[in-house]
Motif scaffolding. Structure first.
Motif, mmCIF file in Angstrom:
data_model
loop_
_atom_site.group_PDB
_atom_site.id
_atom_site.type_symbol
_atom_site.label_atom_id
_atom_site.label_comp_id
_atom_site.label_asym_id
_atom_site.label_seq_id
_atom_site.Cartn_x
_atom_site.Cartn_y
_atom_site.Cartn_z
ATOM 1 N N HIS A 276 5.297 -0.295 0.739
ATOM 2 C CA HIS A 276 3.861 -0.494 0.961
ATOM 3 C C HIS A 276 3.252 0.816 1.446
ATOM 4 O O HIS A 276 3.936 1.658 2.034
ATOM 5 C CB HIS A 276 3.624 -1.601 1.995
ATOM 6 C CG HIS A 276 4.400 -1.416 3.271
ATOM 7 N ND1 HIS A 276 3.935 -0.693 4.344
ATOM 8 C CD2 HIS A 276 5.640 -1.836 3.627
ATOM 9 C CE1 HIS A 276 4.842 -0.687 5.307
ATOM 10 N NE2 HIS A 276 5.892 -1.375 4.901
ATOM 11 N N SER A 278 -0.727 2.571 2.952
ATOM 12 C CA SER A 278 -2.004 2.209 3.573
ATOM 13 C C SER A 278 -3.104 1.995 2.548
ATOM 14 O O SER A 278 -4.031 1.218 2.778
ATOM 15 C CB SER A 278 -2.424 3.294 4.571
ATOM 16 O OG SER A 278 -2.566 4.545 3.911
ATOM 17 N N THR A 279 -3.017 2.666 1.398
ATOM 18 C CA THR A 279 -4.059 2.534 0.380
ATOM 19 C C THR A 279 -3.737 1.500 -0.690
ATOM 20 O O THR A 279 -4.619 0.779 -1.157
ATOM 21 C CB THR A 279 -4.306 3.890 -0.307
ATOM 22 O OG1 THR A 279 -3.054 4.404 -0.773
ATOM 23 C CG2 THR A 279 -4.941 4.878 0.648
ATOM 24 N N ALA A 280 -2.462 1.410 -1.090
ATOM 25 C CA ALA A 280 -2.088 0.501 -2.175
ATOM 26 C C ALA A 280 -1.694 -0.884 -1.692
ATOM 27 O O ALA A 280 -1.709 -1.834 -2.465
ATOM 28 C CB ALA A 280 -0.933 1.096 -2.970
ATOM 29 N N GLY A 281 -1.356 -1.017 -0.400
ATOM 30 C CA GLY A 281 -0.824 -2.277 0.081
ATOM 31 C C GLY A 281 0.607 -2.449 -0.407
ATOM 32 O O GLY A 281 1.338 -1.475 -0.566
ATOM 33 N N SER A 316 -1.124 5.653 -4.185
ATOM 34 C CA SER A 316 -2.280 4.890 -4.650
ATOM 35 C C SER A 316 -2.139 4.655 -6.148
ATOM 36 O O SER A 316 -1.599 5.492 -6.866
ATOM 37 C CB SER A 316 -3.593 5.649 -4.383
ATOM 38 O OG SER A 316 -3.792 5.881 -3.018
ATOM 39 N N ASP A 337 -5.661 -0.113 -4.772
ATOM 40 C CA ASP A 337 -4.791 -1.252 -4.477
ATOM 41 C C ASP A 337 -4.355 -1.994 -5.736
ATOM 42 O O ASP A 337 -3.820 -3.097 -5.652
ATOM 43 C CB ASP A 337 -5.476 -2.212 -3.514
ATOM 44 C CG ASP A 337 -6.731 -2.863 -4.115
ATOM 45 O OD1 ASP A 337 -7.123 -2.502 -5.253
ATOM 46 O OD2 ASP A 337 -7.315 -3.741 -3.442
ATOM 47 N N ASP A 338 -4.583 -1.427 -6.904
ATOM 48 C CA ASP A 338 -4.146 -1.965 -8.193
ATOM 49 C C ASP A 338 -5.066 -3.054 -8.734
ATOM 50 O O ASP A 338 -4.780 -3.648 -9.779
ATOM 51 C CB ASP A 338 -2.702 -2.499 -8.119
ATOM 52 C CG ASP A 338 -1.982 -2.465 -9.467
ATOM 53 O OD1 ASP A 338 -2.308 -1.580 -10.280
ATOM 54 O OD2 ASP A 338 -1.099 -3.302 -9.697
ATOM 55 N N SER A 339 -6.163 -3.350 -8.068
ATOM 56 C CA SER A 339 -7.110 -4.332 -8.606
ATOM 57 C C SER A 339 -7.917 -3.686 -9.730
ATOM 58 O O SER A 339 -8.250 -2.492 -9.665
ATOM 59 C CB SER A 339 -8.037 -4.843 -7.498
ATOM 60 O OG SER A 339 -8.777 -3.777 -6.927
#
Length: 382
Positions: A276, A278-281, A316, A337-339
């Motif tokens: 994990h 901080s930016t991508a979760g 990221s 976050d890949d959305s």
């Protein structure tokens, strides 16, 4: 099994290439494990454990299923002149107390740091259906089956792997009647525009799509061949047997520097790690995160060997890309976050971008083999 004696002390391995270097054992030579080993090579006595003598481009397995001649590279071509010792055996057990990896041919490999890079696999199918049920990992066997003659083939799973398999096979083997079944919608992580293009690409190739259908196994489908692409499972049985903590999904629990939360001398990278940032979760399984996580775990170990505190994983997402046969593709731009964003690239330009990205994965491994010192300059590789 008669493993050699091991010691948890940080002394160099007897007969190692450089006196004073710490011992790092990397288990698994996929994207993450190979990258980690290559970057560590100048700084430690690295032993890479993997039974295969070839590196497989897993992101091309759908191409291999459709008929591409080769999707592997000699592992020795990456390891030459690096000083890495390749043990062509399977890791059978990890003894965290002795800090030793035991192999299936009776070796004992002591370590100061251990990197678990065992990857993932498609959820196994019922053994009773082996004659007609396949996964992407059995791409070569699936290709042989396709050559036996036309019939009905059904891909189960509407994620990126399932989409690529269905379009590639339908385009290359037009005499086969290809279907795609999914319990969700096709391409659930895509934007509306991206999903619409995928549906068009499937329709153009004659792929019958059925959404919202949940099945228990291949026996529930009336078809000649089933290609199972429904779910991924981390290969963490070795870690769990050793008492290394895993999360609810079965992946090794790690801190921000990719160290095991239960055994800080153990690192986990790629699909087998619950990485994990901080930016991508939470990181999804896939090559996009595997290479950077392998590189950044190596950077963390190097920092530790220098007496420094490792930096947290910095990663990221930027895009998702998939091929839709040889002349079409989709590049789905995503947030960190890949959305999905609304922006997409389609058609031949997207196919060109996808091919360039796939080639770059091998290219960056070649660079890591020859000039690992350049990796910190590559964005995302730490």
């Amino acid at each position: 099994m008669t493993p050699t004696n091991a010691s948890p002390s940080p002394s160099p391995s007897p007969g190692g290439p450089s006196e004073g270097k710490k011992r790092v054992v990397v288990v698994g030579a996929g994207y993450a494990g190979l990258m980690c080993a290559l970057r560590l090579a100048p700084h430690a006595h690295v032993t890479l454990v993997d039974p295969a003598d070839r590196f497989t481009e897993r992101v091309r397995l759908h191409e291999r299923a459709a008929g591409r001649a080769e999707v592997t590279h000699a592992l020795g071509s990456f390891l030459r002149s690096t000083g890495i010792t390749h043990i062509a055996s399977r890791a059978a057990a990890v003894d965290p107390e002795a800090r030793e990896v035991l192999t299936d041919d009776g070796r004992g490999l002591p370590y100061d740091r251990l990197v678990l890079a065992l990857g993932s696999r498609t959820r196994s199918v019922d053994p009773g259906d082996r004659d007609r049920a396949y996964t992407v990992e059995s791409a070569t066997e699936l290709h042989k089956r396709l050559q036996d003659g036309p019939g009905a083939l059904t891909v189960v799973g509407g994620g990126l792997t399932g989409i690529e398999l269905a379009t590639e096979i339908a385009e290359t083997h037009p005499r086969w009647r290809v279907g795609l079944l999914t319990q969700d919608v096709v391409g659930p992580g895509l934007s509306g525009k991206g999903r619409a293009h995928v549906r068009t690409a499937l329709a153009v190739r004659g792929v019958r799509v059925e959404e919202g259908r949940r099945i228990a196994g291949p026996e529930d489908i009336d078809t000649d061949v089933v290609v199972w692409a429904a779910s991924m499972t981390p290969n963490t049985e070795l870690a769990r047997a050793a008492g290394i903590a895993t999360d609810a999904g079965g992946r090794v629990e790690v801190d921000a520097a990719l160290r095991s939360v239960s055994h800080p001398e153990v690192y986990a990278v790629g699909d087998s790690a619950a990485g994990h940032s901080s930016t991508a979760g939470s990181l999804r399984m896939g090559c996009a995160a595997a290479l950077p996580s392998g590189s950044q775990a190596a950077a963390a170990i190097i920092a530790e060997l220098r007496g420094e505190e490792p930096k947290p994983l910095s990663f990221s997402y930027h895009l998702q890309c998939l091929s839709l046969g040889r002349r079409d593709g989709l590049v789905q731009f995503v947030r960190a976050d890949d959305s999905p964003r609304d922006r997409v690239l389609t058609g031949r330009p997207a196919a060109y971008v996808k091919e360039g990205i796939v080639r770059s994965t091998v290219g960056v491994l070649r660079m890591a083999s020859r000039r690992p010192d350049l990796l910190p300059r590559v964005p995302g590789f730490g």
